[in-house]
Enzyme design. Structure first.
Site, PDB file in Angstrom:
ATOM      1  NE  ARG A   8      28.431  37.406  32.519  1.00 46.99           N
ATOM      2  CZ  ARG A   8      28.180  37.491  33.815  1.00 46.99           C
ATOM      3  NH1 ARG A   8      26.944  37.611  34.253  1.00 46.99           N
ATOM      4  NH2 ARG A   8      29.177  37.449  34.680  1.00 46.99           N
ATOM      5  CE  LYS A  13      35.926  40.838  54.274  1.00 46.00           C
ATOM      6  NZ  LYS A  13      34.607  40.176  54.332  1.00 46.00           N
ATOM      7  N   GLY A  21      36.273  40.635  38.984  1.00 48.14           N
ATOM      8  CA  GLY A  21      35.614  41.830  38.467  1.00 48.14           C
ATOM      9  C   GLY A  21      36.505  43.056  38.375  1.00 48.14           C
ATOM     10  N   GLY A  47      33.366  33.801  40.620  1.00 51.06           N
ATOM     11  CA  GLY A  47      33.419  32.709  41.597  1.00 51.06           C
ATOM     12  C   GLY A  47      34.016  31.451  40.999  1.00 51.06           C
TER      13      GLY A  47
END
Ligand code: AMP
Length: 400
Positions: free
Chosen positions: A36, A207, A357, A380
């Site tokens: 990062r 999910k 990820g 997210g």
């Protein structure tokens, strides 16, 4: 409307506040992986090469109590940045006050300063006040007062309204996107708002409930949605197929039925699966067509599904991939995910965008990451962007 970017700004002699994503893994003061920091270098270098004074702000981990602070100091990050830039970097071990203001006043053009972790502001005098995470209006105003212009390059927090992104931006005449942010807006925003067709989305992961917003939004925009991973079997159940002991969200079966009705042939489910007797890499496993037999759980898509997915993908002009096709962490159930990743690397005529990820790890492991158009830096944030939501951190960037 197009957003202002750092290359639109006059930076010479300006105090340039920069929200970067330096939220690196850190343990006992040692940085596990500096990806990062490396990713933020192009924007930082651009600012200092154009005569700006770079004042860098980032969060690092989560701070809930005073004792969390020392382990989450930005000092090692500032040191690593100094090594990577090969020049001195001033570290200021506080997030407000005279020491910080004096250090900023002392900067010359082209200097770099790193402020302490913005989330130190979440805990004050032992109290969990969440000034940063709760976007305390006074804090955003104060930080904004420290600079002349604001550059936001932290896509990973763009789905949150924090003082260090939205708070500063709302008190600044000009907020520009950094190069990383610009790329996320161009590719993910571009895919969602104005994709080149055929547009194919590949959605996997455990999910249905995590991906429902994305499926819903992309059904209106994509030409095909290829489904893989654990969520497949909630769709199987919705179709009345047998699922054995596979992962299923019973309370989402009705929702899956609704999606299937709405989607028609736009939604493509795997036609075969790799099934195992146990959730274990070494369990007895085999490939089956359609129904999952009793006593087995489906842990990957099968080779026929991979070929069918590739057939849809080969003519795509835009591809978005989020979520693994199977239990990719176990080598016997990783094939589906790896084959899809490899195939995306061959699609040189398409815009290929990967987020999340596991799918990112897959393309990195395969060494095809540099053959893809864009690997998102935010988990997210990229999901919410794909859901069609307005991300507050992006909304707060000035229009061109
Ligand atoms: P997500 O975080 O929703 O992208 O889901 C990623 C997780 O889904 C990974 O840890 C995978 O191991 C898991 N997963 C993928 N396919 C399956 C499957 N068929 N059964 C159980 N878990 C799965």
């Amino acid at each position: 409307m197009a957003k202002l970017t750092v290359s639109d700004l006059d930076l010479e002699g300006k105090k340039v506040l920069m929200r970067v994503d330096f939220n690196v893994p850190i343990k006992d003061g040692v940085i596990g992986n500096d990806n990062r920091i490396v990713a933020a270098l192009p924007t930082i270098k651009y600012v200092i090469e154009h005569g700006g004074k770079a004042i860098l702000l980032s969060h690092l981990g989560r701070i809930k109590k005073e004792e969390d602070k020392p382990a989450l100091s930005m000092r090692p990050v500032a040191e690593r940045l100094s090594n990577l830039l090969n020049k001195p970097v001033t570290f200021v071990p506080t997030t407000e006050g005279k020491q910080l203001e004096d250090a900023i006043d002392g900067l010359s053009n082209g200097d770099v300063l790193v402020m302490e972790n913005t989330r130190y502001e979440d805990v004050k005098n032992g109290e969990n006040v969440k000034r940063e995470s709760g976007n305390d209006p006074e804090l955003g105003k104060y930080w904004a007062s420290l600079g002349d212009v604001f550059v936001n390059d932290a896509f990973g927090t763009a789905h949150r309204s924090h003082a260090s992104n939205v708070g500063i931006a709302s008190n600044m005449a000009q907020t520009a996107a950094g190069f990383l942010m610009e790329k996320e807006i161009t590719f993910i925003g571009g895919a969602v708002d104005n994709p080149e067709h055929p547009f194919v989305a590949i959605l996997g992961g455990a999910k249905v409930s995590d991906k429902i917003g994305v499926i819903d939004n992309l059904l209106a925009k994509a030409d095909k949605i290829l489904i893989g991973g654990g969520m497949t079997y909630t769709f199987y159940a919705a179709k009345g197929m047998k699922i054995g002991n596979s992962l299923v969200e019973k309370d989402k079966i009705d929702l899956a039925k609704e999606i299937l009705d709405k989607a028609g042939d736009k939604l493509v489910l795997p036609s075969d699966s790799v099934v195992a007797e146990k959730f274990d890499n070494d369990a007895a496993h085999k490939t089956v067509d359609g129904d999952i037999p009793d006593g087995y759980m489906a842990l990957d898509i099968g080779p026929k599904s991979v070929a069918e997915f590739e057939d849809v993908l080969k003519s795509a002009k835009t591809v978005v991939w989020n979520g693994p096709m199977g239990v990719f962490e176990m080598s016997n159930y990783a094939e589906g995910t790896l084959e899809i990743g490899k195939f995306l690397g061959t699609l040189t005529e398409a815009k290929t965008i990967v987020g999340g990820g596991d799918s990112t790890a897959a393309v990195q492991q395969l060494g095809v990451a540099d053959k893809l158009s864009h690997i998102s830096t935010g988990g997210g944030a990229s999901l919410e962007y794909l859901e069609g939501k307005t991300l507050p951190g992006i909304a707060a960037i000035s229009d061109k």
